[in-house]
Design a protein around this motif. Structure first.
Motif, PDB file in Angstrom:
ATOM      1  N   ASN A 124     -24.323  16.713  26.663  1.00  0.00           N
ATOM      2  CA  ASN A 124     -24.981  17.804  26.299  1.00  0.00           C
ATOM      3  C   ASN A 124     -24.291  19.256  26.278  1.00  0.00           C
ATOM      4  O   ASN A 124     -24.393  19.973  25.298  1.00  0.00           O
ATOM      5  N   SER A 128     -23.657  21.432  22.695  1.00  0.00           N
ATOM      6  CA  SER A 128     -24.040  23.001  22.734  1.00  0.00           C
ATOM      7  C   SER A 128     -22.810  23.802  22.245  1.00  0.00           C
ATOM      8  O   SER A 128     -23.000  24.760  21.495  1.00  0.00           O
ATOM      9  N   ASN A 394     -26.149  12.982  18.604  1.00  0.00           N
ATOM     10  CA  ASN A 394     -27.141  13.560  19.808  1.00  0.00           C
ATOM     11  C   ASN A 394     -28.358  12.679  20.129  1.00  0.00           C
ATOM     12  O   ASN A 394     -29.320  12.961  20.520  1.00  0.00           O
ATOM     13  N   GLU A 396     -30.409   9.885  22.359  1.00  0.00           N
ATOM     14  CA  GLU A 396     -30.535   9.783  23.453  1.00  0.00           C
ATOM     15  C   GLU A 396     -30.854   8.110  24.177  1.00  0.00           C
ATOM     16  O   GLU A 396     -31.338   7.256  23.012  1.00  0.00           O
TER      17      GLU A 396
END
Length: 490
Positions: A124, A128, A394, A396
């Motif tokens: 994460n 970012s 990204n 999950e």
């Protein structure tokens, strides 16, 4: 290139990486307004000459275009981000300590809950930072404009001859000393890479290592006596290789029951030579493209093959020579005969038939030898793709199937399995190798292999050709589609 006057032009220079590197001393002298690098993954190594030369350009605006920013490891991703936005991730050493090590440990199937949590936090944090300079678009945008593709991984048993040769080679002193000793992927010695090459060739066909047996090279000292008395290197004997036997049946069924054309892809020109023998034996018309062919001649044979009136049935392709850029929409079936360590290389090769202009449903066949090094390579591919899904896209809840220890174990033959890969999945949708729960509704062939259809028999196959050629030589099949066709409403 450098102009002055009342009407100042903005010249554009289009140049290959190789030519730029050769003339970089001149091109780096003056400022450049914008640099755009297509196939940006060519800059995955920040220490190579091309990267260094491009990085020396006097420009503050840089764009990289790449569909595969991660091919092997996270340091490649660092190199690309560092090129367009130097310093955003610190130095390579800082990146490795801050991001790569905890993310890799967190992706390991044997990772502790704490390691998994730390890995997710670092994922994460990395996202970012890099999302400030990345725009990600996937092939899903184009899928709806293409016909459905059925991708199938066909796991083929070794023949008795292959098994004996494989075990003999693995027991030799040549193998006992080999193996990866650290966490880095494929930082192997030359002797290890040479052994891997011989094992991959053996999985394709014993013919490819026959010369080693004749010369009694290390690992094959007593191998010649294992070959049948009627063995003749001049003729192809498909029955001596599990994958070649399946290919022989597959081509015969396609030829007899369809009007489809086929692309055959291998990493080795020796394997293409075998394909040629098979085509001569079965009287199939074919064309061949490898590294020895000129650019002009390549265009001619591609145009000839794509012509609907052409009698050519098979296009033989060396993955290294033609795995990228070729448009072979004259065929709608492609056989990937052996796997590459680098998943994008296989993906590029398999995309030769499923692309803009294709009108027919496509079928992709990826052949792997059961329980061998080929399945290990395929597992590494899956591991790398899962890492890319987490970091680049990204995503999950990406499954953790493999541990680093398992991925380093390259030289073990698993004889008592239908698919070593399926065993390592510890699949929750199958009972005794029988699929009892279908894949998730929103899954497709871009998803993790654990979410594909798993078939230990032919009942759930959707390709009638593969169903027709099913035999004891095929031990397992994974298959899935690219998308569900949208019905047109009136």
């Amino acid at each position: 290139m450098f102009q002055q006057g009342r009407r100042i032009m903005n010249p554009v220079l289009i140049i290959s990486y190789e030519t730029f590197r050769a003339h970089s001393a001149i091109l780096t002298k003056s400022p450049i307004g914008l640099v755009i690098c297509d196939e940006g993954h060519r800059l995955k190594n920040s220490e190579n000459q091309t990267y260094t030369a491009l990085n020396a350009l006097k420009t503050q605006r840089r764009i990289l275009l790449s569909g595969t920013p991660i091919q092997n490891d996270l340091l490649e991703y660092f190199s690309l981000v560092h090129f367009v936005n130097g310093g955003i991730l610190g130095t390579a050493a800082e990146f490795r300590k801050r991001f790569e090590i905890p993310i890799i440990r967190g992706r390991d199937s044997s990772a502790s809950p704490a390691e998994q949590q730390l890995g997710n936090e670092k994922l994460n944090e990395l996202a970012s930072v890099v999302n400030k300079c990345i725009i990600r678009r996937t092939q899903a945008l184009l899928t709806k404009y293409l016909p459905i593709k059925i991708e199938q991984v066909v796991v083929c048993r070794l023949t008795p001859l292959q098994i004996e040769l494989y075990k003999m080679f693995c027991k030799s002193n040549n193998i006992d000393e080999l193996g990866a000793k650290d966490e880095s992927d494929l930082k192997l010695s030359n002797s290890t890479l040479s052994a891997i090459t011989q094992m991959k060739k053996l999985c394709n066909h014993p013919e490819l290592i026959y010369d080693k047996c004749v010369k009694k090279e290390k690992g094959f000292e007593n191998a010649l006596k294992l070959f049948p008395s009627n063995f003749d290197i001049r003729n192809i004997q498909c029955e001596l290789s599990g994958k070649m036997a399946v290919l022989d049946y597959l081509l015969a069924a396609i030829k007899a029951n369809t009007t489809d054309k086929v692309v055959l892809v291998s990493n080795y020109t020796q394997t293409l030579d075998m394909f040629a023998k098979l085509c001569v034996l079965r009287r199939y018309n074919y064309v061949r493209l490898d590294g020895s062919m000129t650019i002009k001649k390549r265009g001619k044979i591609v145009e000839q093959f794509n012509d609907p009136c052409s009698s050519d049935f098979i296009f033989m392709l060396s993955s290294k020579a033609g795995g990228c850029g070729l448009n072979l929409i004259g065929a709608n079936r492609l056989v990937m005969f052996d796997p590459d360590w680098n998943p994008p290389n296989d993906d590029q090769a398999m995309a030769r038939v499923w692309r803009d202009g294709q009108k027919k449903q496509c079928f992709i066949y990826r052949l792997l030898s059961t329980g061998t090094l080929e399945e290990k390579i395929f597992q590494r591919q899956a591991h790398k793709k899962a890492l890319s899904s987490c970091v680049v896209d990204n995503e999950e809840d990406v499954e953790r199937h493999f541990s680093l220890t398992e991925l380093r174990d390259l030289f073990t033959l698993n004889e008592n399995t239908k698919s070593d890969t399926h065993e390592k999945f510890k699949c929750k949708r199958c009972v005794n190798n029988i699929q009892v729960k279908p894949p998730p509704e929103d899954s497709d062939c871009t998803c993790d292999l654990s979410q594909w259809n798993h078939c230990a028999d032919k009942k759930n196959l959707v390709d009638p050709i593969l169903k027709a050629v099913w035999s004891d030589t095929i031990s397992f099949v994974y298959h899935h589609h690219s998308h569900v066709e949208q019905r047109k409403t009136v």
